[in-house]
Design a protein around this motif. Structure first.
Motif, short mmCIF file in Angstrom:
data_model
loop_
_atom_site.label_atom_id
_atom_site.label_comp_id
_atom_site.label_asym_id
_atom_site.label_seq_id
_atom_site.Cartn_x
_atom_site.Cartn_y
_atom_site.Cartn_z
N CYS A 139 0.84 -1.21 0.00
CA CYS A 139 0.00 0.00 0.00
C CYS A 139 0.87 1.26 0.00
N THR A 140 1.98 1.19 0.70
CA THR A 140 2.88 2.35 0.78
C THR A 140 3.44 2.73 -0.59
N VAL A 141 3.66 1.74 -1.44
CA VAL A 141 4.31 2.02 -2.73
C VAL A 141 3.33 2.01 -3.90
N GLY A 142 2.01 2.11 -3.62
CA GLY A 142 1.08 2.37 -4.71
C GLY A 142 0.14 1.26 -5.12
N LEU A 143 -0.10 0.27 -4.24
CA LEU A 143 -0.99 -0.81 -4.62
C LEU A 143 -2.43 -0.34 -4.84
N LEU A 144 -2.94 0.49 -3.92
CA LEU A 144 -4.37 0.78 -3.93
C LEU A 144 -4.83 1.52 -5.17
N HIS A 145 -4.07 2.52 -5.61
CA HIS A 145 -4.54 3.25 -6.78
C HIS A 145 -4.49 2.38 -8.03
N ARG A 146 -3.55 1.42 -8.06
CA ARG A 146 -3.50 0.49 -9.19
C ARG A 146 -4.69 -0.48 -9.13
N LEU A 147 -5.02 -0.95 -7.92
CA LEU A 147 -6.17 -1.83 -7.77
C LEU A 147 -7.45 -1.13 -8.23
N LEU A 148 -7.64 0.09 -7.78
CA LEU A 148 -8.85 0.83 -8.13
C LEU A 148 -8.92 1.10 -9.62
N ARG A 149 -7.78 1.34 -10.24
CA ARG A 149 -7.75 1.55 -11.69
C ARG A 149 -8.23 0.31 -12.42
N HIS A 150 -7.79 -0.86 -11.97
CA HIS A 150 -8.18 -2.09 -12.63
C HIS A 150 -9.60 -2.51 -12.28
N CYS A 151 -10.17 -1.95 -11.20
CA CYS A 151 -11.54 -2.27 -10.84
C CYS A 151 -12.55 -1.49 -11.67
N ARG A 152 -12.10 -0.43 -12.34
CA ARG A 152 -13.04 0.36 -13.14
C ARG A 152 -13.47 -0.43 -14.37
N GLY A 155 -11.07 -9.43 -21.86
CA GLY A 155 -9.80 -9.63 -21.15
C GLY A 155 -9.69 -8.73 -19.94
N TRP A 156 -10.10 -7.46 -20.11
CA TRP A 156 -10.01 -6.54 -18.98
C TRP A 156 -11.07 -6.83 -17.92
N ARG A 157 -12.18 -7.45 -18.32
CA ARG A 157 -13.18 -7.84 -17.31
C ARG A 157 -12.62 -8.93 -16.40
N MET A 158 -11.82 -9.83 -16.95
CA MET A 158 -11.15 -10.83 -16.11
C MET A 158 -10.21 -10.14 -15.13
N THR A 159 -9.50 -9.13 -15.62
CA THR A 159 -8.60 -8.38 -14.75
C THR A 159 -9.39 -7.66 -13.68
N GLN A 160 -10.51 -7.06 -14.07
CA GLN A 160 -11.36 -6.35 -13.12
C GLN A 160 -11.83 -7.28 -12.00
#
Length: 335
Positions: A102-115, A136-141
């Motif tokens: 989380c300190t090095v940027g996990l959450l904003h990447r997770l939220l990006r892939h959840c869109r 393919g991106w729905r699988m990632t989401q």
């Protein structure tokens, strides 16, 4: 040997590398961490968490999905029985690794892939993320939502607050509109966030939900839950019925909070589509409901009663046919 292999594999990772090779590297790291906890400790000891989450910046949905699985394996602990090494099926969260990620940027990447994907498969107008198409991106989401769920339900409430601070509420509302099981995961995440200890400003969170137009997808999930639970009444499918009941209970509780909110929150609840869905649930109550749905049903009625105390909501209620639907319910409840 495990640590050396993890170091070697992560050293070969490149988010811009060849798809098949990079997917394979992520898969190997995932398997190593699953088979031996030493693989997870190697990430921490050798400063490998950043190269791992940088794989989430790839333009390949296959690589991103596999990298998310590796991240999920890194942050979770497979709990074993007290007397031995047998896996119990339960999963806990490894806080030290999660904190570092989380300190090095996990959450904003997770939220990006959840869109949800936009247009022809890209995200947020980023043309670099169009490779692989929408499916393919729905699988990632879906995989990103699973990781986010583990973060929300971890033992440290700080992570839930970080998700809100990173703009996670609108993202979760978007996931409520997705197909199962992603929308179920999103509801679980929202429920965890709204009930964060020791004290969470629930009405403030409802305003964030309202700004993201969260009332309608919640009402739609409520309608589906009531409909499914009613259809399955008496059918030998307790697991599924329990899920429908849990969703009905959680959504109805959230809608009661909406009905107690300020004008912005109540305005979202008073939307035409939302009221139509809620009143449709009320109509279901005109017939026999499964006993476990009675409590969520009463919460729906309570939310409508609170909403009716707001003069600005009277016209939308009238336009939605509230009197026509509620009067028979009052007659049914009369002695």
């Amino acid at each position: 040997l495990v640590e050396a292999e993890v170091i070697r594999l992560v050293g070969l990772m490149d988010p811009e590398g060849e798809e098949e090779e990079q997917e394979g590297l992520c898969q190997e790291v995932e398997h190593l961490m699953r088979e031996n906890p030493e693989g997870k400790r190697a990430l921490m000891r050798n400063n490998l968490v950043i190269p791992l989450i940088e794989m989430l910046d790839t333009s390949s949905p296959l690589v991103a999905t596999r990298a998310l699985r590796a991240v999920h394996e890194a942050i979770t602990d497979r709990l074993v029985s007290d007397g031995g090494a047998e896996y119990t099926g339960a999963i806990g969260v490894s806080l030290p690794i999660l904190e570092r990620l989380c300190t090095v940027g996990l959450l904003h990447r997770l939220l990006r892939h959840c869109r949800l994907p936009e247009g022809g498969g890209g995200r947020n107008s980023d043309t670099a993320l169009t490779i692989g198409g929408v499916e393919g991106w729905r699988m990632t989401q879906q995989q990103a939502a699973v990781v986010l769920h583990s973060v929300c339900w971890g033992s440290d409430p700080t992570h839930g607050r970080m998700i809100v601070a990173c703009g996670g509420i609108p993202v979760l509302v978007g996931l409520l509109c997705a197909d199962p099981p992603v929308n179920h995961v999103a509801l679980d995440c929202l429920w965890a966030i709204v009930n964060l200890p020791p004290h969470t400003p629930k009405l403030d969170l409802c305003r964030l939900l309202a700004r993201a137009k969260g009332a309608e997808p919640l009402a739609r999930m409520l309608e589906f839950a009531f409909s499914d639970a009613s259809k399955l009444q008496g059918v030998d499918s307790d697991g599924w019925t329990n899920l429908a009941w849990q969703q009905a209970d959680r959504v109805s509780s959230l809608l009661v909070l909406f009905s107690l909110g300020d004008s912005v929150v109540r305005g979202d609840l008073a939307g035409a589509s939302t009221l139509s869905l809620l009143l449709g649930v009320v109509e279901l109550g005109h017939s026999s409901l499964p006993p476990r749905l009675r409590k969520p049903y009463l919460k729906v009625l309570r939310s409508i009663r609170h909403l009716a105390s707001d003069t600005a909501a009277l016209e939308p209620l009238q336009m939605a046919g509230a009197l026509r639907i509620l009067v028979p319910q009052l007659n049914a409840c009369a002695p």
